[in-house]
Design an enzyme around this catalytic site. Structure first.
Site, mmCIF file in Angstrom:
data_model
loop_
_atom_site.group_PDB
_atom_site.id
_atom_site.type_symbol
_atom_site.label_atom_id
_atom_site.label_comp_id
_atom_site.label_asym_id
_atom_site.label_seq_id
_atom_site.Cartn_x
_atom_site.Cartn_y
_atom_site.Cartn_z
ATOM 1 N N GLU A 67 29.415 22.024 39.648
ATOM 2 C CA GLU A 67 28.804 22.409 38.372
ATOM 3 C C GLU A 67 29.528 21.862 37.149
ATOM 4 O OE1 GLU A 67 27.767 26.503 38.017
ATOM 5 O OE2 GLU A 67 26.508 26.475 39.817
ATOM 6 N N GLU A 102 31.665 25.046 44.241
ATOM 7 C CA GLU A 102 30.820 25.271 43.069
ATOM 8 C C GLU A 102 31.477 24.758 41.797
ATOM 9 O OE1 GLU A 102 27.786 26.262 42.966
ATOM 10 O OE2 GLU A 102 27.555 26.854 45.066
ATOM 11 N N PRO A 121 23.710 47.769 43.186
ATOM 12 C CA PRO A 121 23.869 48.387 44.505
ATOM 13 C C PRO A 121 22.768 49.351 44.909
ATOM 14 C CG PRO A 121 25.440 49.304 42.937
ATOM 15 C CD PRO A 121 24.806 48.130 42.263
ATOM 16 N N GLY A 122 21.960 49.816 43.965
ATOM 17 C CA GLY A 122 20.853 50.681 44.333
ATOM 18 C C GLY A 122 19.656 49.927 44.869
ATOM 19 N N LEU A 176 25.809 30.639 45.728
ATOM 20 C CA LEU A 176 25.540 31.504 46.864
ATOM 21 C C LEU A 176 26.505 31.257 48.022
ATOM 22 C CD1 LEU A 176 21.653 31.131 46.970
ATOM 23 C CD2 LEU A 176 22.946 33.091 46.098
ATOM 24 N N ARG A 184 13.513 53.550 51.418
ATOM 25 C CA ARG A 184 14.347 52.768 50.509
ATOM 26 C C ARG A 184 14.078 51.280 50.715
ATOM 27 N NH1 ARG A 184 14.427 56.806 48.375
ATOM 28 N NH2 ARG A 184 16.157 58.234 47.917
ATOM 29 N N GLU A 185 13.638 50.610 49.652
ATOM 30 C CA GLU A 185 13.495 49.154 49.679
ATOM 31 C C GLU A 185 14.753 48.521 49.092
ATOM 32 O OE1 GLU A 185 9.220 50.425 49.941
ATOM 33 O OE2 GLU A 185 10.566 50.720 48.234
ATOM 34 N N GLU A 234 23.444 42.185 47.247
ATOM 35 C CA GLU A 234 24.245 41.093 46.703
ATOM 36 C C GLU A 234 25.623 41.572 46.258
ATOM 37 O OE1 GLU A 234 24.092 37.523 43.376
ATOM 38 O OE2 GLU A 234 22.785 39.263 43.149
ATOM 39 N N ARG A 257 17.316 30.893 33.245
ATOM 40 C CA ARG A 257 17.071 31.867 34.307
ATOM 41 C C ARG A 257 15.668 32.431 34.113
ATOM 42 N NH1 ARG A 257 20.417 30.902 38.477
ATOM 43 N NH2 ARG A 257 22.626 31.011 37.896
ATOM 44 N N ALA A 304 29.073 29.359 39.462
ATOM 45 C CA ALA A 304 28.829 30.355 40.511
ATOM 46 C C ALA A 304 27.851 29.780 41.515
ATOM 47 C CB ALA A 304 28.282 31.656 39.907
ATOM 48 N N GLU A 360 19.505 23.508 37.598
ATOM 49 C CA GLU A 360 20.832 22.893 37.518
ATOM 50 C C GLU A 360 20.788 21.511 36.876
ATOM 51 O OE1 GLU A 360 22.704 22.864 41.336
ATOM 52 O OE2 GLU A 360 23.652 24.818 40.996
#
Length: 227
Positions: A110, A106, A128-129, A91, A50-51, A133, A77, A89, A158
């Protein structure tokens, strides 16, 4: 095939589970996230490769002004090939920073705003697979203008970002029509639309526990990382 299990409302919950990890290897490092390869042992004893992406996690904010408008940004993006409409948003990449403090930072960086009322809208995994994150999305109301934090300089995408306003109803319509696709905006806007008729009373406080973040350190410590 087993028959379906009917869960009561109280039973509807994600459950911690830890399959053994036979080996773990770092196969790629990036500026924000890394690619990891695990050999996972399933309950039958078989090994599965699994990666997954090691990611610091993030926070997002659905910002509502006094006219029930959502304060949003438009940002390019690169992987999507789109300029997306998104909520503020960022990190969780500062060690030890409180989650709501990160969201407040943030918001100031922003869109130049502070908020008096903070609630948790929803917690989610973006994929989730494949990725670790996790994102906590807040609702922020009671807005006031503030200066950008000292030392903050907008760079890259940004620097080309702009601020837009739209009613929450229009945002929900655009999501349902497939015109808005940022996952934090989709989840946050739909959660806000569901909670608004209840007067926000079903929302958790801003400092509510975040189980996924508590389990993250245990997951990373489950196996030594080879390079």
């Amino acid at each position: 095939m087993h028959p379906p299990i009917v869960l009561s409302g109280d039973e509807l919950s994600d459950v911690p589970m830890a399959w053994p990890v036979a080996s773990r290897r770092l196969v790629g490092e990036g500026a924000v996230f890394d690619l990891v390869r695990d050999q996972v042992v399933d309950p039958g004893g078989a090994e599965l490769r699994r990666e997954w992406i090691r990611h610091p996690g993030a926070v997002g904010v659905i910002v509502l002004d006094q006219d029930d408008r959502v304060v949003l940004v438009r940002q390019y993006r690169h992987p999507s090939g789109l300029r997306l409409v998104e909520p503020p948003a960022g990190l969780l990449d500062l060690d030890g920073e409180d989650h709501v403090v990160a969201a407040q930072r943030e918001l100031a960086e922003e869109v130049g705003l502070a908020a008096a009322d903070w609630r948790v809208l929803v917690d989610m995994f973006t994929s989730p697979g494949a990725s670790q994150e996790s994102v906590r999305i807040y609702l922020a109301r009671g807005l006031s203008a503030v200066d950008r934090p000292e030392g903050f300089v907008a760079e890259g995408e940004e620097a080309e970002m702009d601020i837009v306003l739209a009613t929450l109803d229009d945002v929900v319509t655009a999501v349902l029509e497939g015109r808005l696709q940022n996952p934090v905006l989709v989840a946050g806007a739909m959660a806000a639309a569901a909670s608004r008729p209840r007067g926000w009373e079903n929302l958790r406080p801003a400092d509510a526990p975040w189980p996924a973040r508590l389990l993250r350190a245990e997951f990373l410590a489950r196996a030594p990382m080879d390079r």
